[in-house]
Design a protein around this motif. Structure first.
Motif, PDB file in Angstrom:
ATOM      1  N   SER A  44      -1.987  16.979  15.524  1.00 60.56           N
ATOM      2  CA  SER A  44      -3.232  17.091  14.770  1.00 60.56           C
ATOM      3  C   SER A  44      -2.950  17.856  13.469  1.00 60.56           C
ATOM      4  O   SER A  44      -2.248  18.859  13.482  1.00 60.56           O
ATOM      5  CB  SER A  44      -4.246  17.831  15.639  1.00 60.56           C
ATOM      6  OG  SER A  44      -5.436  17.976  14.943  1.00 60.56           O
ATOM      7  N   LYS A  48      -1.970  12.073   9.467  1.00 59.86           N
ATOM      8  CA  LYS A  48      -2.111  10.670   9.906  1.00 59.86           C
ATOM      9  C   LYS A  48      -3.342  10.000   9.276  1.00 59.86           C
ATOM     10  O   LYS A  48      -3.248   8.893   8.738  1.00 59.86           O
ATOM     11  CB  LYS A  48      -2.212  10.602  11.441  1.00 59.86           C
ATOM     12  CG  LYS A  48      -1.032  11.250  12.155  1.00 59.86           C
ATOM     13  CD  LYS A  48      -1.135  11.154  13.670  1.00 59.86           C
ATOM     14  CE  LYS A  48      -2.338  11.831  14.286  1.00 59.86           C
ATOM     15  NZ  LYS A  48      -2.367  13.316  14.127  1.00 59.86           N
ATOM     16  N   THR A  49      -4.477  10.691   9.344  1.00 59.18           N
ATOM     17  CA  THR A  49      -5.702  10.118   8.778  1.00 59.18           C
ATOM     18  C   THR A  49      -5.583   9.988   7.262  1.00 59.18           C
ATOM     19  O   THR A  49      -5.951   8.955   6.685  1.00 59.18           O
ATOM     20  CB  THR A  49      -6.924  10.982   9.158  1.00 59.18           C
ATOM     21  OG1 THR A  49      -7.113  10.873  10.581  1.00 59.18           O
ATOM     22  CG2 THR A  49      -8.197  10.523   8.456  1.00 59.18           C
TER      23      THR A  49
HETATM   24  N1  LIG Z   1     -11.215  16.275   3.067  1.00 56.26           N
HETATM   25  C1  LIG Z   1     -10.357  17.273   3.289  1.00 56.26           C
HETATM   26  N2  LIG Z   1     -10.485  18.463   2.650  1.00 56.26           N
HETATM   27  C2  LIG Z   1      -9.611  19.468   2.850  1.00 56.26           C
HETATM   28  N3  LIG Z   1      -8.542  19.381   3.672  1.00 56.26           N
HETATM   29  C3  LIG Z   1      -8.360  18.238   4.342  1.00 56.26           C
HETATM   30  C4  LIG Z   1      -9.246  17.118   4.190  1.00 56.26           C
HETATM   31  N4  LIG Z   1      -8.796  16.101   4.960  1.00 56.26           N
HETATM   32  C5  LIG Z   1      -7.697  16.562   5.583  1.00 56.26           C
HETATM   33  N5  LIG Z   1      -7.423  17.844   5.208  1.00 56.26           N
HETATM   34  C6  LIG Z   1      -6.271  18.645   5.656  1.00 56.26           C
HETATM   35  O1  LIG Z   1      -5.100  17.865   5.457  1.00 56.26           O
HETATM   36  C7  LIG Z   1      -4.204  17.994   6.555  1.00 56.26           C
HETATM   37  C8  LIG Z   1      -3.965  16.622   7.189  1.00 56.26           C
HETATM   38  O2  LIG Z   1      -5.183  16.191   7.806  1.00 56.26           O
HETATM   39  P1  LIG Z   1      -5.320  14.760   8.511  1.00 56.26           P
HETATM   40  O3  LIG Z   1      -4.773  13.739   7.605  1.00 56.26           O
HETATM   41  O4  LIG Z   1      -6.741  14.631   8.919  1.00 56.26           O
HETATM   42  O5  LIG Z   1      -4.367  14.936   9.777  1.00 56.26           O
HETATM   43  P2  LIG Z   1      -4.368  14.170  11.190  1.00 56.26           P
HETATM   44  O6  LIG Z   1      -5.157  12.916  11.058  1.00 56.26           O
HETATM   45  O7  LIG Z   1      -2.918  13.957  11.486  1.00 56.26           O
HETATM   46  O8  LIG Z   1      -4.974  15.121  12.173  1.00 56.26           O
HETATM   47  C9  LIG Z   1      -4.836  18.994   7.497  1.00 56.26           C
HETATM   48  O9  LIG Z   1      -4.303  20.277   7.205  1.00 56.26           O
HETATM   49  C10 LIG Z   1      -6.306  18.943   7.135  1.00 56.26           C
HETATM   50  O10 LIG Z   1      -6.941  20.165   7.398  1.00 56.26           O
END
Ligand SMILES: Nc1ncnc2c1ncn2[C@@H]1O[C@H](COP(=O)(O)OP(=O)(O)O)[C@@H](O)[C@H]1O
Ligand SMILES: [Mg+2]
Length: 228
Positions: A44, A48-49
């Motif tokens: 997490s 990935k997202t």
């Molecule tokens: N919209 C956002 N604003 C600030 N930080 C973000 C945002 N989206 C993701 N992050 C940060 O970017 C990093 C990667 O997040 P994410 O891509 O959602 O990871 P996963 O899907 O692997 O859990 C994390 O540290 C997350 O907190």
């Protein structure tokens, strides 16, 4: 290596919240081969997202560029990018995102209507059969199980015959049995219609069914393999 459908070069993306800066993606190069089924895994917060959002044109990168069938996202206007997304990209989300007031059939054909296309009834029929939801045509989302809702969302993602489908933890809310069934049907249906799939999953067993696994760690691609 087969034909490359999607290529990323030196992409990175940072998020700023207050005075904290997060490198969600760090200088990543990536190639996706046409017709294969990819699993994206990693802890997490590993990005990935974010990776799926930039590959699917929903978010801009801060640097580098991405090409889908040779077309560079960075050179496209907002309108052209939206058109590319509607025509070539399908999206599936963990929380389904169905329209609650529409039937299964209406949900599935909605992307065609929004894109001003004719509904290809024979193709939609095939799609519903291959995803085993043909008997649910007139049902509403609240009458469905989680697995049925997700198979409806997958059919909707495939309505416009996308070249590539991005699915962000599509089985994350499902029990093990229906998670497996959804993954299997997504895999078989996309293969039948010649589509490439990039699917984020936490489930190690599901990742083993992928042709290739991409492993992310703290915003970097740390592994690409046939098997984790
Ligand atoms: N919209 C956002 N604003 C600030 N930080 C973000 C945002 N989206 C993701 N992050 C940060 O970017 C990093 C990667 O997040 P994410 O891509 O959602 O990871 P996963 O899907 O692997 O859990 C994390 O540290 C997350 O907190
Ligand atoms: Mg995520």
């Amino acid at each position: 290596m087969g034909k490359i459908i999607l290529r990323a070069r030196g992409i990175f993306k940072n998020y700023r919240t207050g005075n904290r800066m997060v490198s969600a993606l760090k200088q990543m190069d990536l190639e996706i081969e046409e017709g294969l089924f990819y699993a994206v895994v990693g802890r997490s917060g590993s990005g990935k997202t974010t990776l799926l959002q930039v590959l699917s044109t929903q978010e801009d990168v801060d640097g580098g560029d991405i090409w889908l069938e040779g077309e560079a996202y960075g050179t496209l206007s907002t309108d052209r990018r939206a058109a590319l997304r509607r025509k070539k990209i399908g999206m599936v989300f963990q929380e389904y995102r169905l329209m609650t007031e529409l039937t299964v059939y209406e949900n599935i054909v909605l992307p065609a209507l929004l894109d001003g296309r004719n509904i290809e009834e024979a193709y939609i029929d095939n799609l519903m059969k291959s995803l085993e939801i043909e008997d649910l045509k007139e049902s509403y989302p609240h009458q469905l199980s989680g697995g049925e809702m997700q198979r409806t969302a997958i059919a909707r993602a495939m309505t416009n015959r996308p070249r590539i489908i991005f699915a962000d933890e599509p089985t994350g809310q499902l029990d093990e049995t229906s998670a497996f069934r959804v993954m299997k049907l997504l895999r078989e249906s996309s293969a039948m219609f010649g589509q490439t799939v990039v699917m984020v999953t936490h489930n190690k067993q599901i990742a083993q069914y992928a042709d290739k696994v991409l492993v992310l760690d703290r915003g970097a691609l740390v592994g690409r393999s046939e098997d984790e």
